[in-house]
Structure formats: C-alpha cells, structure tokens
Design a protein around this motif. Structure first.
Motif, PDB file in Angstrom:
ATOM      1  N   ASN A  83      40.695  36.113  50.846  1.00 30.50           N
ATOM      2  CA  ASN A  83      41.238  34.754  50.822  1.00 30.50           C
ATOM      3  C   ASN A  83      41.080  34.065  49.543  1.00 30.50           C
ATOM      4  O   ASN A  83      41.160  32.892  49.714  1.00 30.50           O
ATOM      5  N   THR A  84      41.154  34.723  48.587  1.00 31.57           N
ATOM      6  CA  THR A  84      41.269  34.539  46.943  1.00 31.57           C
ATOM      7  C   THR A  84      40.288  33.703  46.540  1.00 31.57           C
ATOM      8  O   THR A  84      40.122  32.342  46.735  1.00 31.57           O
ATOM      9  N   SER A  85      39.385  34.344  45.658  1.00 35.25           N
ATOM     10  CA  SER A  85      38.653  33.521  44.861  1.00 35.25           C
ATOM     11  C   SER A  85      39.215  33.206  43.572  1.00 35.25           C
ATOM     12  O   SER A  85      39.538  32.363  43.145  1.00 35.25           O
ATOM     13  N   VAL A  86      38.780  34.401  42.694  1.00 36.37           N
ATOM     14  CA  VAL A  86      39.224  34.056  41.261  1.00 36.37           C
ATOM     15  C   VAL A  86      38.470  32.859  40.642  1.00 36.37           C
ATOM     16  O   VAL A  86      38.719  32.556  39.468  1.00 36.37           O
ATOM     17  N   ASN A  87      37.645  32.500  41.386  1.00 36.53           N
ATOM     18  CA  ASN A  87      36.836  31.150  40.925  1.00 36.53           C
ATOM     19  C   ASN A  87      35.363  31.099  41.507  1.00 36.53           C
ATOM     20  O   ASN A  87      35.382  30.709  42.586  1.00 36.53           O
ATOM     21  N   PRO A  88      34.391  31.571  40.893  1.00 36.14           N
ATOM     22  CA  PRO A  88      32.940  31.440  41.354  1.00 36.14           C
ATOM     23  C   PRO A  88      32.729  30.248  41.907  1.00 36.14           C
ATOM     24  O   PRO A  88      31.903  30.140  42.973  1.00 36.14           O
ATOM     25  N   ALA A  89      32.998  29.106  41.327  1.00 35.26           N
ATOM     26  CA  ALA A  89      32.699  27.809  41.660  1.00 35.26           C
ATOM     27  C   ALA A  89      33.234  27.391  43.188  1.00 35.26           C
ATOM     28  O   ALA A  89      32.450  26.723  44.079  1.00 35.26           O
ATOM     29  N   GLU A 129      39.761  40.940  42.870  1.00 35.77           N
ATOM     30  CA  GLU A 129      39.178  39.939  42.313  1.00 35.77           C
ATOM     31  C   GLU A 129      39.317  40.146  40.637  1.00 35.77           C
ATOM     32  O   GLU A 129      39.324  39.376  39.862  1.00 35.77           O
ATOM     33  N   VAL A 130      38.756  41.394  40.207  1.00 37.17           N
ATOM     34  CA  VAL A 130      38.791  41.694  38.855  1.00 37.17           C
ATOM     35  C   VAL A 130      40.187  41.638  38.305  1.00 37.17           C
ATOM     36  O   VAL A 130      40.413  40.878  37.339  1.00 37.17           O
ATOM     37  N   VAL A 131      41.336  42.195  39.076  1.00 35.84           N
ATOM     38  CA  VAL A 131      42.597  42.322  38.334  1.00 35.84           C
ATOM     39  C   VAL A 131      43.300  40.859  38.341  1.00 35.84           C
ATOM     40  O   VAL A 131      43.930  40.620  37.578  1.00 35.84           O
ATOM     41  N   MET A 132      43.029  40.169  39.637  1.00 33.53           N
ATOM     42  CA  MET A 132      43.830  39.032  39.743  1.00 33.53           C
ATOM     43  C   MET A 132      43.334  37.871  38.727  1.00 33.53           C
ATOM     44  O   MET A 132      43.924  37.031  37.936  1.00 33.53           O
ATOM     45  N   THR A 133      41.730  37.820  38.441  1.00 36.51           N
ATOM     46  CA  THR A 133      41.275  37.128  37.388  1.00 36.51           C
ATOM     47  C   THR A 133      41.685  37.408  36.186  1.00 36.51           C
ATOM     48  O   THR A 133      41.879  36.594  35.209  1.00 36.51           O
ATOM     49  N   PHE A 134      41.846  38.818  35.752  1.00 34.63           N
ATOM     50  CA  PHE A 134      42.066  39.251  34.432  1.00 34.63           C
ATOM     51  C   PHE A 134      43.828  38.687  34.297  1.00 34.63           C
ATOM     52  O   PHE A 134      44.013  37.876  33.141  1.00 34.63           O
ATOM     53  N   MET A 135      44.422  38.860  35.146  1.00 36.58           N
ATOM     54  CA  MET A 135      45.686  38.410  34.836  1.00 36.58           C
ATOM     55  C   MET A 135      45.950  36.754  34.879  1.00 36.58           C
ATOM     56  O   MET A 135      46.742  36.015  34.203  1.00 36.58           O
ATOM     57  N   PHE A 136      44.839  36.230  35.607  1.00 31.36           N
ATOM     58  CA  PHE A 136      45.023  34.537  35.412  1.00 31.36           C
ATOM     59  C   PHE A 136      44.494  33.990  33.929  1.00 31.36           C
ATOM     60  O   PHE A 136      45.283  33.262  33.386  1.00 31.36           O
ATOM     61  N   LEU A 137      43.617  34.971  33.503  1.00 32.29           N
ATOM     62  CA  LEU A 137      43.177  34.654  32.254  1.00 32.29           C
ATOM     63  C   LEU A 137      44.247  35.111  31.183  1.00 32.29           C
ATOM     64  O   LEU A 137      44.540  34.242  30.102  1.00 32.29           O
ATOM     65  N   ILE A 138      45.059  35.977  31.216  1.00 31.33           N
ATOM     66  CA  ILE A 138      45.931  36.346  30.322  1.00 31.33           C
ATOM     67  C   ILE A 138      46.975  35.252  30.311  1.00 31.33           C
ATOM     68  O   ILE A 138      47.491  34.866  29.385  1.00 31.33           O
ATOM     69  N   ILE A 139      47.352  34.819  31.537  1.00 30.75           N
ATOM     70  CA  ILE A 139      48.318  33.957  31.644  1.00 30.75           C
ATOM     71  C   ILE A 139      47.887  32.572  31.065  1.00 30.75           C
ATOM     72  O   ILE A 139      48.764  31.812  30.161  1.00 30.75           O
ATOM     73  N   TRP A 144      27.895  36.941  45.687  1.00 33.84           N
ATOM     74  CA  TRP A 144      27.625  37.541  44.515  1.00 33.84           C
ATOM     75  C   TRP A 144      28.710  38.216  43.928  1.00 33.84           C
ATOM     76  O   TRP A 144      28.926  38.048  42.889  1.00 33.84           O
ATOM     77  N   MET A 145      29.641  38.776  44.728  1.00 32.14           N
ATOM     78  CA  MET A 145      30.765  39.569  44.515  1.00 32.14           C
ATOM     79  C   MET A 145      31.711  38.497  43.724  1.00 32.14           C
ATOM     80  O   MET A 145      32.495  39.008  42.926  1.00 32.14           O
ATOM     81  N   PHE A 146      31.713  37.195  44.266  1.00 34.82           N
ATOM     82  CA  PHE A 146      33.091  36.455  43.805  1.00 34.82           C
ATOM     83  C   PHE A 146      32.423  35.880  42.425  1.00 34.82           C
ATOM     84  O   PHE A 146      32.989  34.718  42.123  1.00 34.82           O
ATOM     85  N   TRP A 147      31.301  36.096  42.065  1.00 33.39           N
ATOM     86  CA  TRP A 147      31.055  35.630  40.845  1.00 33.39           C
ATOM     87  C   TRP A 147      31.132  36.746  40.041  1.00 33.39           C
ATOM     88  O   TRP A 147      31.498  36.727  38.548  1.00 33.39           O
ATOM     89  N   VAL A 148      30.649  38.173  40.244  1.00 32.63           N
ATOM     90  CA  VAL A 148      30.626  39.306  39.389  1.00 32.63           C
ATOM     91  C   VAL A 148      31.968  39.763  39.016  1.00 32.63           C
ATOM     92  O   VAL A 148      32.397  39.587  37.652  1.00 32.63           O
ATOM     93  N   ALA A 149      32.782  39.665  39.924  1.00 29.98           N
ATOM     94  CA  ALA A 149      34.187  40.325  39.840  1.00 29.98           C
ATOM     95  C   ALA A 149      35.000  39.514  38.851  1.00 29.98           C
ATOM     96  O   ALA A 149      35.889  39.885  37.850  1.00 29.98           O
TER      97      ALA A 149
END
Length: 232
Positions: A184-190, A140-150, A208-213
């Motif tokens: 199941n892919t989050s990268v999105n706390p909402a 979740e950390v890495v996928m969100t990182f890459m999503f924001l870089i994109i 909680w993890m799908f908010w923090v990461a």
C-alpha cells in the motif's frame, strides 16, 4: 518554529491528500480513481507542497527524507528530531481529519483485520495482494532509496533550477504505481504511523517495518549520492 510549522502543514496535506484519495475516491464503482489516481494524489501532495513550503523548510514531509538528507550532507543533525516530531504530528492530524470526514458516512467503521484498512500499510495478510515480509521489506528499502536519489539529485545545485518539485512529485507517483499492490506504499514512516494508530491491531504491530525499511533505504541513498555527486 516556522520550519517546523511548515513540515506539520505539509505532512498533514500529504496524509489528507494521499490517504484521503485512497479512502474517499479510489473504490467508487465506475467513477473511482483506482491505484493510478491514488498514486498521482500522493505525488501531487508533494509537488504542491514543494512549491508552497520548499523555500521555508525544504519540504521533507517524511522522517526518511530528513534522515537521507542528513546522511547526504544536506541537513543539520540538530534539526532532525524536531523535524520528525513535526512530521509525525502533522500526519496524525491529517489522519484525524480524514477520520472525521469518513465518519460522516453511515456504516463507516475501520476493520483492523482488513488489508489496507484506513489506507494503512502492511505485509502478509495485510498486504493488498498478499506479499510477504521479505517482499515488502525489499520494496520499501528500494523505493525509498530511489526516492532519495531523486530528491538529492533534483535539488543538487547543478540540476536544472526550479524543476525539483516536478521530478520529486512524479517520482513519488511512480513509486506508488509500482508498490501499492505490495505494501500500500509507505516510503514514509510518518504516513504509516498516522494511519496505523487509527486502525490498531496488526497494522499497528507491523508499523515497525515501515520505519526500519524506509530509513535503511534513505541511509543507503544518502551515502550513495554523497559519493555519486561528489565529482564537480
């Protein structure tokens, strides 16, 4: 108010389109869309909304995206909390409509002990393929990182004009293709909270993890792109 309404509508569509495809179309024998179809459904929700409301609200649809854009110097701090509230409420509304639709099928019930119930996110026993907390957190950390870089790169004023929605939508599709089996892919706390509220049990306890990461990944991306894109 128009920006907040746009974020509500956009996040509603993301949850209804993405989680709805997982609930309604993914598992039909021989005709189901499977993981690939769900991945494209999530990407298409963002792509279509980016064209529809990007010029109104920026089309964040995701608290982590709003945080990453704030850290990257692209979003004012005063708008952060209102955006997050609108995104969360839009996600819950999307999940509510999906619940009403699913309830129209005889025998429908949400099993809070089942991995991925109601398209929820999870780790350990609630990961689609049994990945533990460490694997899920890193993912979740890495996928969100890459999503924001994109996102930060595609919306940079030096990037090709008008193509950002395509890059961002396809980026989210690729992220889902990689990580659906893990969390199941989050990268999105909402998106995570909206489904977990209807499931309860461990999926809600794990949210909680799908908010923090994702927020950590977004912060790291904001800092990284602020440095990476600073040379003009």
């Amino acid at each position: 108010m128009k920006k907040l309404a746009a974020e509500f509508i956009g996040t509603f569509w993301l949850v209804l389109g993405g989680c709805g495809s997982a609930m309604l179309a993914a598992g039909i024998p021989e005709l189901g869309i499977g993981y690939m179809g769900v991945a494209f459904a999530f990407g298409l929700t963002v792509l279509t909304m980016a064209f529809a409301i990007g010029h109104i609200s920026g089309c964040h649809l995701n608290p982590a995206v709003s945080v990453g854009l704030l850290i990257g110097g692209r979003f004012p701090a005063k708008d952060l909390l209102p955006y997050i509230v609108s995104q969360v409420l839009g996600g819950i509304a999307g999940a509510g409509v999906l619940y009403l639709i699913c309830s129209g099928q005889d025998g429908f019930a949400i099993d809070p002990k089942s991995a991925g119930a109601f398209a929820s996110n999870g780790y350990g026993d609630f990961s689609p393929h049994g990945y533990n907390l460490t694997s899920a957190f890193i993912t979740e950390v890495v996928m969100t990182f890459m999503f924001l870089i994109i996102i930060l790169g595609a919306t940079d004023e030096r990037a090709p004009a008008g193509l950002a929605p395509i890059a961002i939508g396809l980026g989210l599709t690729l992220i889902h293709l990689i990580s659906i089996p893990v969390t199941n892919t989050s990268v999105n706390p909402a998106r995570s909270l909206s489904q977990a509220l209807f499931v309860g049990g461990q999926p809600l306890a794990q949210v909680w993890m799908f908010w923090v990461a994702p927020v950590i990944g977004a912060i790291l991306a904001g800092v990284t792109y602020k440095w990476l894109g600073s040379g003009k």
